[in-house]
Design an enzyme around this catalytic site. Sequence first.
Site, short mmCIF file in Angstrom:
data_model
loop_
_atom_site.label_atom_id
_atom_site.label_comp_id
_atom_site.label_asym_id
_atom_site.label_seq_id
_atom_site.Cartn_x
_atom_site.Cartn_y
_atom_site.Cartn_z
CD GLU A 78 -3.79 33.38 37.20
OE1 GLU A 78 -3.96 33.40 38.42
OE2 GLU A 78 -2.83 32.77 36.66
CG HIS A 125 1.54 34.65 38.00
ND1 HIS A 125 0.94 34.64 39.24
CD2 HIS A 125 0.68 34.05 37.14
CE1 HIS A 125 -0.26 34.07 39.12
NE2 HIS A 125 -0.44 33.70 37.87
CB THR A 136 6.02 31.93 47.11
OG1 THR A 136 4.95 31.09 46.69
CG2 THR A 136 5.60 33.39 47.01
CG ASN A 144 7.82 35.91 43.40
OD1 ASN A 144 7.34 36.60 42.50
ND2 ASN A 144 7.09 35.13 44.16
NE ARG A 203 8.09 32.56 41.89
CZ ARG A 203 6.85 32.23 42.24
NH1 ARG A 203 6.63 31.11 42.92
NH2 ARG A 203 5.83 33.01 41.91
CE1 TYR A 218 -0.62 37.93 41.65
CE2 TYR A 218 -0.16 40.04 40.61
CZ TYR A 218 0.19 38.73 40.87
OH TYR A 218 1.34 38.20 40.32
CE LYS A 241 5.08 37.50 40.12
NZ LYS A 241 4.90 37.27 41.58
P1 IDP Z 1 2.77 32.27 44.11
O1 IDP Z 1 3.14 33.42 43.16
O2 IDP Z 1 3.94 31.38 44.39
O3 IDP Z 1 1.54 31.50 43.65
P2 IDP Z 1 1.05 33.54 46.07
O4 IDP Z 1 0.92 33.07 47.48
O5 IDP Z 1 -0.08 33.26 45.12
O6 IDP Z 1 2.42 32.96 45.51
O7 IDP Z 1 1.30 35.11 46.13
C1 IDP Z 1 1.21 35.90 44.97
C2 IDP Z 1 2.39 36.84 44.92
O8 IDP Z 1 2.33 37.74 46.03
C3 IDP Z 1 3.77 36.18 45.06
O9 IDP Z 1 4.25 35.64 43.85
C4 IDP Z 1 4.61 37.34 45.54
O10 IDP Z 1 4.95 38.24 44.47
C5 IDP Z 1 3.65 38.04 46.49
N1 IDP Z 1 3.78 37.53 47.87
C6 IDP Z 1 3.42 36.32 48.35
N2 IDP Z 1 3.69 36.19 49.65
C7 IDP Z 1 4.23 37.37 50.02
C8 IDP Z 1 4.71 37.86 51.28
O11 IDP Z 1 4.69 37.19 52.32
N3 IDP Z 1 5.21 39.14 51.28
C9 IDP Z 1 5.23 39.92 50.15
N4 IDP Z 1 4.80 39.48 48.95
C10 IDP Z 1 4.30 38.22 48.88
MG MG Z 2 -0.40 32.16 43.35
#
Ligand code: IDP
Ligand code: MG
Length: 140
Positions: free
Chosen positions: A129, A118, A94, A115, A105, A52, A12
């Site tokens: 994807e 992905h 995450t 973070n 991470r 997304y 990212k």
């Molecule tokens: P993941 O990347 O671990 O699968 P997801 O829940 O699919 O997590 O969320 C996608 C992306 O959205 C995360 O990687 C992060 O960049 C962002 N994200 C997830 N939760 C939050 C949050 O609570 N606040 C801000 N950004 C978030």
């Molecule tokens: Mg995800």
Amino acid sequence: MNVTNRTFTMIKPDATSAGHTGAILDKIIKAGFRIVAMKYTRLTPEEAGRFYAIHRERPFYNDLIKYMSSGNIVAAILEKDNAVDDFRKLIGATDPAKAEPGTIRNLFAKSIDANAVHGSDSNENAAIEGAFFFSALEMH
Ligand code: IDP
Ligand code: MG
């Protein structure tokens, strides 16, 4: 190899701009993943929104789109036995504050939104994807 042994990743914008691209790719390769396809690129807000789309009802969707289109990314398809689950273990939770020590991470992410990487959450999403970025002719 069966396509279910593949996952999809992005490095990212926070991680590419901080100079972590090489270190992250090194960890991925040393963990046993083979690179099937890879590109260094940047998403427009429209492209990030489509990628997304499954998160469009979540409160952070607009910020996520803005952030993911804010800088360069590396997109890649990776191959390994049990690729989806093993890659999620390699990247960690995450929220980097909750990610296990030694995970990508934990080592490289700045925050729950920025973070570092992905990782697909299922074989089905890995295929969707990967196809978002690469045609079959670009997978080797
Ligand atoms: P993941 O990347 O671990 O699968 P997801 O829940 O699919 O997590 O969320 C996608 C992306 O959205 C995360 O990687 C992060 O960049 C962002 N994200 C997830 N939760 C939050 C949050 O609570 N606040 C801000 N950004 C978030
Ligand atoms: Mg995800």
